[in-house]
Each structure stands twice: as structure tokens, then as C-alpha cells.
Scaffold this active site. Structure first.
Site, short mmCIF file in Angstrom:
data_model
loop_
_atom_site.label_atom_id
_atom_site.label_comp_id
_atom_site.label_asym_id
_atom_site.label_seq_id
_atom_site.Cartn_x
_atom_site.Cartn_y
_atom_site.Cartn_z
N ARG A 52 0.83 -1.48 -0.34
CA ARG A 52 -0.03 0.16 0.44
C ARG A 52 0.81 1.21 -0.27
NH1 ARG A 52 -2.52 2.37 4.46
NH2 ARG A 52 -2.20 0.97 5.88
N TYR A 105 -12.41 17.78 -18.06
CA TYR A 105 -13.62 16.32 -17.86
C TYR A 105 -13.98 16.33 -17.05
CZ TYR A 105 -13.71 11.84 -16.55
OH TYR A 105 -13.87 10.29 -16.15
N ASP A 178 -2.93 19.45 -16.35
CA ASP A 178 -4.24 17.66 -16.82
C ASP A 178 -3.19 18.05 -17.92
OD1 ASP A 178 -5.29 15.57 -18.01
OD2 ASP A 178 -7.21 15.82 -16.96
N LYS A 203 -4.83 6.22 -20.54
CA LYS A 203 -4.24 6.57 -21.95
C LYS A 203 -3.56 6.41 -23.04
CE LYS A 203 -9.17 8.37 -20.34
NZ LYS A 203 -8.91 8.49 -19.25
#
Length: 392
Positions: A52, A105, A178, A203
Site C-alpha cells: 500500500r 473532464y 492535466d 490513455k
């Protein structure tokens, strides 16, 4: 090998910061699919205690991302949205104010409106294509400007360097970008002055629709440690298998981007000349109002475009359904050409009046141009036009 800044992109993605596994000399870094790690003695580890917090395979991807970002640090996350969420939880507190690009977005908009707003984080949408409008949105409690350029889905651009200068002219304001649509290979936001670069690695970085992931890159050690701490606390680190798959995608990124850009330019020009197309949004077209800015801050025009037909919304949606090679699916940046209607997908939660004001009409079509031969994609468009508009 990170001391070789003269590497060309195709060499950089394969060799710079590359990690090797020493036990077997495997040429591919292995998948460390483990939850925990053996302590050599009480309190003594080899740098890993629990996945983690950190994982060797994830760390190998982080080194690869840092190489293409040109940064000292990069961190990888379960998704692009988990990267943005971790960024906000790490660097903001109740009462802080954020400026967001007005065209952004839909998931980012939902995060602020439906989640962070409940924790008293304030935010304002601004037309960040205008430095003046961005400056007018600044408040005494502004701590972050978060822009998306090119913007999803209209491809509207923001001047990264100008907004970075604006942010840094005020005390305690950071600029995060972004950069998913272009990646650092086509637009290096950090070299343009941004403090933090965010990518949805789902992407173009992965490029094969195989994983969900995100990354944050910065040169600030203090921010990196804070981000790393919050990521560990909320458990938003990337999974080892997703990191391993994404590592393979990174190696072909320059070759894929070259094809994406070339194909998108050809498709955009063909669409613009078609009598049934009302408008095409693509920074490489002379008709694009911000082409000069694209040429200034981008190395190429990218593989994304949007367009509107001279047709009703219903016929526009039927046109999407008539396509055979262009797959109707959310996401972008993959080897397959993907097509979607943002109003019913990524931006479905944004009110109609707001979408119309931002240029996101109900019949706007977004196209992520893949690696198929452009002539085959054009033939697919032609058969769809003939089927839906037989009198054209």
C-alpha cells in the site's frame, strides 16, 4: 542512465531510468505481486514494507514516468481520478480555493462538486484560455490552479507558461496541469513552468486499453513526500500488474504518438472538407483559433479531435452507431480508434445550459484517432455518412 538528457524520445522510453531485476537478469522487470515484504531483521527492510505504501514494480513505472516528464519524482496511482483526488487531499484544506478550467473532464468536475465541496474546498471555473479571466478568478485563499490543455472535449488550449507566471506571481499558488491528451513527449508542462503534471496513464501511456492508472510528477521533494504519505493512507497506489502492463506501453509511446498525430491530422482535414460536417476542433487546422499557441507550446497536435455534423442530435448519434472501425466507447489514446458523444458519456452530469455555453453540444462527437490506416477510417466514415445521410 538518467544522466543522458540528450536521448531522443524513442531511446528515452526504453533506456532512461530503466530498472532491471538482478536475481535472474530478466530483461522485463518482474511483477512483484505481493502484499508484504520480509524484514531482514526487526525494523530493517530493503526499502519495502507493505505494498500500500510502495512496490518495486510500481516504482519501476514511476522511474519511467519521471524520465519522460523530465522530473526528479513521479508517483503512480490506481486511476487518473485517484491521482487528482490524492493531489487535492494532500495539498488543500478546508477553506482553500481552486481555479479550474471551465472546459474540463467531467470526472474532475464531479470530484469538486460532489465530493470536495462537502469538505469546504472552494472552487471557481474560469476560462483559462484567457490569462486575464484566470487572474480575475484569483482570491486571497486561492492555493491551486488546475488546468486541462488541450481541454476535453473541445480541445481549447490554455497558455501554460503564462498561467504559471501568473500563479507564481502570487504567494502560495501552485499550477497543476492535466496533460493526458498530449503526454510529456508532446507538451512538457513542467518545462513550461507548471508545478505538477498529471496524467491518466490509462490513455496514451498504456495505449492498449489494458489498464486504469494515473500519475503525478513534480520536482518538489516536499510535495512528493506529502503526496506519497496521503497515497499510502488512502490506498490509492497503482497495482503491480497494472504497473507492469503500463511499463510495456511506455516503450512504444513515441512511435504510437507519431502515428496518432499523423492519422488525426489527415482525418481532421478530410472531415473539415466534408459537406456534412459543420465544424472540426483540431489544433493542427488553420481554422483552429488557437493554432499559434499550439505551435508555441506543443511539439505536435495530438491524436484527439472533435467535430459537429450538420444534423440533428438524433442523426449525429445514429452516425456514431453506423461506424464499424471506429468503436463507440469511453476512454482515448489507444491503438483502436474510439468515438463518443461527450454529452451522454464523460460530461453527462454537466447541465445542458452549461455544456452549451462551453461549446459541448448534444451532437458534439469526440474522436480518439487510433493506429488503423487513415484510408480505412475514412472509408468507414464514408459508409456511415452514406447510410445515415443517403442524399448527401
Amino acid at each position: 542512465m538518467s544522466d543522458r538528457p540528450d536521448f531522443q524520445p524513442s531511446t528515452l522510453v526504453i533506456h532512461s531510468n530503466r530498472s532491471y531485476e538482478k536475481q535472474s537478469n530478466s530483461i522485463l522487470f518482474p511483477i512483484h505481486q505481493t502484499a508484504t515484504y520480509i524484514h531482514e531483521s526487526v525494523g530493517v527492510t530493503k526499502g519495502y514494507g507493505y505494498s500500500r505504501g510502495a512496490n518495486p514494480t510500481v516504482n519501476a513505472l514511476e522511474q519511467a514516468i519521471a524520465a519522460i516528464e523530465g522530473t526528479e519524482y513521479a508517483l503512480c496511482f490506481r486511476s487518473g481520478m485517484s491521482a487528482i483526488t490524492t493531489l487535492c487531499l494532500a495539498l488543500l484544506k478546508a477553506g482553500d480555493h481552486v481555479i479550474l478550467s471551465d472546459v474540463i473532464y467531467g470526472g474532475t468536475a464531479r470530484l469538486f462538486h460532489q465530493v470536495l465541496e462537502n469538505f469546504a474546498v472552494e472552487y471557481t471555473y474560469a476560462d483559462t484560455s484567457s490569462v486575464e479571466a484566470t487572474e480575475q478568478a484569483i482570491r486571497p485563499n486561492t492555493r491551486l490552479i488546475f488546468i486541462e490543455t488541450p481541454a476535453n472535449p473541445t480541445l481549447k488550449l490554455s497558455d501554460v507558461r503564462a498561467i504559471a507566471d501568473l500563479a507564481h506571481s502570487h504567494e502560495n499558488i501552485l499550477l497543476a496541469v492535466d496533460n493526458t491528451f498530449l503526454t510529456p513527449l508532446l507538451q512538457n508542462c513542467l518545462s513550461l513552468g507548471a508545478d505538477i503534471s498529471m496524467l491518466s496513464t490509462t490513455k496514451y501511456i498504456d495505449g492498449h486499453n489494458a489498464t486504469i492508472g494515473g500519475s503525478l510528477a513534480t520536482n518538489n521533494a516536499e510535495h512528493t513526500e506529502r503526496l506519497r504519505f496521503v497515497r499510502k493512507i488512502i490506498g490509492s497506489i497503482a497495482s503491480p500488474f497494472d504497473a507492469w502492463l503500463t511499463l510495456q506501453g511506455v516503450k512504444t509511446l513515441p512511435a504510437r504518438l507519431a502515428m496518432h498525430c499523423s492519422h488525426a491530422g489527415q482525418i481532421a482535414k478530410w472531415l473539415e472538407d466534408h459537406p456534412r460536417v459543420a465544424r472540426v476542433y483540431y489544433p493542427g487546422l488553420d481554422s483552429f483559433p488557437q493554432k499559434a499557441l499550439a505551435e508555441k507550446q506543443q511539439k505536435a497536435f495530438g491524436g484527439m479531435l472533435s467535430f459537429e455534423l450538420k444534423a440533428s442530435t438524433e442523426d449525429s448519434l445514429h452516425f456514431i452507431e453506423a461506424l464499424k472501425l471506429c468503436t463507440c466507447a469511453e476512454s482515448l489514446g489507444s491503438v483502436e480508434t474510439l468515438i463518443t458523444n461527450p454529452a451522454t458519456a464523460s460530461h453527462c452530469d454537466i447541465p445542458l445550459e452549461t455544456r452549451q455555453r462551453l461549446g459541448i453540444s448534444d451532437h458534439l462527437i469526440r474522436l480518439s484517432v487510433g493506429l488503423e490506416a487513415p484510408q480505412d477510417l475514412i472509408a468507414d466514415f464514408e459508409q456511415a455518412f452514406a447510410r445515415i445521410f443517403p442524399t448527401t
